[in-house]
Enzyme design. Structure first.
Site, PDB file in Angstrom:
ATOM      1  N   LEU A  66       0.475  -1.284   0.138  1.00  0.00           N
ATOM      2  CA  LEU A  66       0.126   0.462  -0.077  1.00  0.00           C
ATOM      3  C   LEU A  66       0.839   1.278  -0.017  1.00  0.00           C
ATOM      4  O   LEU A  66       2.281   1.144   0.349  1.00  0.00           O
ATOM      5  CB  LEU A  66      -0.950  -0.017   1.507  1.00  0.00           C
ATOM      6  CG  LEU A  66      -2.127  -1.320   1.335  1.00  0.00           C
ATOM      7  CD1 LEU A  66      -2.936  -0.843   2.581  1.00  0.00           C
ATOM      8  CD2 LEU A  66      -2.828  -0.575   0.103  1.00  0.00           C
ATOM      9  N   ASP A  67       0.255   1.622  -0.549  1.00  0.00           N
ATOM     10  CA  ASP A  67       0.923   3.372  -0.825  1.00  0.00           C
ATOM     11  C   ASP A  67       1.457   3.972   0.991  1.00  0.00           C
ATOM     12  O   ASP A  67       0.216   4.004   1.327  1.00  0.00           O
ATOM     13  CB  ASP A  67       0.495   4.313  -0.796  1.00  0.00           C
ATOM     14  CG  ASP A  67       0.139   4.065  -2.440  1.00  0.00           C
ATOM     15  OD1 ASP A  67       0.719   3.550  -3.610  1.00  0.00           O
ATOM     16  OD2 ASP A  67      -0.653   4.693  -2.726  1.00  0.00           O
ATOM     17  N   ARG A  68       2.815   4.665   0.930  1.00  0.00           N
ATOM     18  CA  ARG A  68       3.166   5.009   2.485  1.00  0.00           C
ATOM     19  C   ARG A  68       1.559   5.879   2.929  1.00  0.00           C
ATOM     20  O   ARG A  68       0.940   5.429   4.343  1.00  0.00           O
ATOM     21  CB  ARG A  68       4.450   5.694   2.245  1.00  0.00           C
ATOM     22  CG  ARG A  68       4.727   5.662   4.107  1.00  0.00           C
ATOM     23  CD  ARG A  68       6.132   5.879   3.810  1.00  0.00           C
ATOM     24  NE  ARG A  68       6.288   5.703   5.250  1.00  0.00           N
ATOM     25  CZ  ARG A  68       8.108   6.964   5.887  1.00  0.00           C
ATOM     26  NH1 ARG A  68       9.128   6.600   5.060  1.00  0.00           N
ATOM     27  NH2 ARG A  68       8.521   5.892   6.884  1.00  0.00           N
ATOM     28  N   THR A  70      -1.260   5.720   2.325  1.00  0.00           N
ATOM     29  CA  THR A  70      -2.753   5.313   3.050  1.00  0.00           C
ATOM     30  C   THR A  70      -2.682   4.506   4.177  1.00  0.00           C
ATOM     31  O   THR A  70      -1.660   3.955   4.551  1.00  0.00           O
ATOM     32  CB  THR A  70      -2.946   4.579   1.682  1.00  0.00           C
ATOM     33  OG1 THR A  70      -2.249   3.038   1.692  1.00  0.00           O
ATOM     34  CG2 THR A  70      -3.250   5.522   0.293  1.00  0.00           C
TER      35      THR A  70
END
Length: 229
Positions: A66-68, A70
């Site tokens: 997951l993107d940091r 999020t």
């Protein structure tokens, strides 16, 4: 204030001998990167080592990311067999992923299917959504449903059909509804913790060993927006 995960505050959503799923916080990175910050994978290894009193190195396979900024569900493999099978499930899109997003500017439709063509820019780590196919673009598709309208934001439930770089962020921005806190994609100010209001809410897949369908849900972060749902 930003709180990162450690072995003592780790939010474990599901675990057995083969897999472990955790609820990622805003500051967590799933895998090590150039920042040198401790990744979630190392935190989970410490948690497993202590909980089960394991001698030596602990095996843990990173399945997806997951993107940091999020939050939400991240699944890891505890055995090499589970890793191989989970990799295949994610690669072949044999998973159901549901995200919740808080956006400004309510979309024109309460629910819709969005189709764009994304071009990734590695220099600034963004993806641009185009209405039509352009050179080096990849097709991106999702559907969304409106869950709730707040005074300044709209909460959407988003189902991914493809798994492109920053797909939800880029596609919602392209229809004029950027995610709260997402400066990269057109929101006007950052969140205090540096995160964005995009949460991996639910994940359904076939367990790599038991072969039974497994659905994991992640509680929402504790803040004014999410608490209003």
């Amino acid at each position: 204030m930003k709180v990162v995960s450690n072995k003592n505050n780790l939010q474990v959503l599901y675990e057995d001998n083969h897999i472990i799923a955790v609820n990622k916080r805003v500051g967590d990175i799933v895998q090590g990167d150039k920042t040198g910050d401790k990744p979630l994978s190392d935190v989970i290894k410490e948690y497993i080592k202590e909980k089960y009193n394991k001698p030596g190195a602990v095996y843990l396979g990173v399945v997806h990311r997951l993107d940091r900024p999020t939050t939400g569900i991240v699944v890891f493999a505890r055995t090499s067999k589970a890793l191989t099978r989970l990799n295949d499930l994610f690669k072949n899109r044999e998973t159901q992923k549901t995200y919740w997003a808080a956006v400004k500017n309510k979309p024109a439709k309460d629910n819709d299917v969005l189709l764009h063509y994304l071009v990734r820019n590695p220099k600034n780590n963004t993806s641009k959504a185009h209405a039509k196919e352009v050179p080096n673009s990849k097709k991106a598709s999702l559907d969304y449903t409106t869950l709730k309208e707040l005074n300044n934001y709209t909460i959407l439930s988003v189902n991914l059909h493809t798994g492109r770089h920053h797909q939800i962020r880029a596609q919602l921005s392209a229809i004029g509804s950027p995610i709260k806190g997402d400066l990269k994609y057109g929101f006007d100010r950052s969140n205090p913790d540096g995160g964005i209001h995009l949460h991996a809410r639910k994940l359904t897949f076939i367990h790599p060993v038991t072969k039974k369908e497994l659905t994991i849900s992640a509680p929402l972060p504790d803040d004014v927006i999410w608490n209003s749902i």
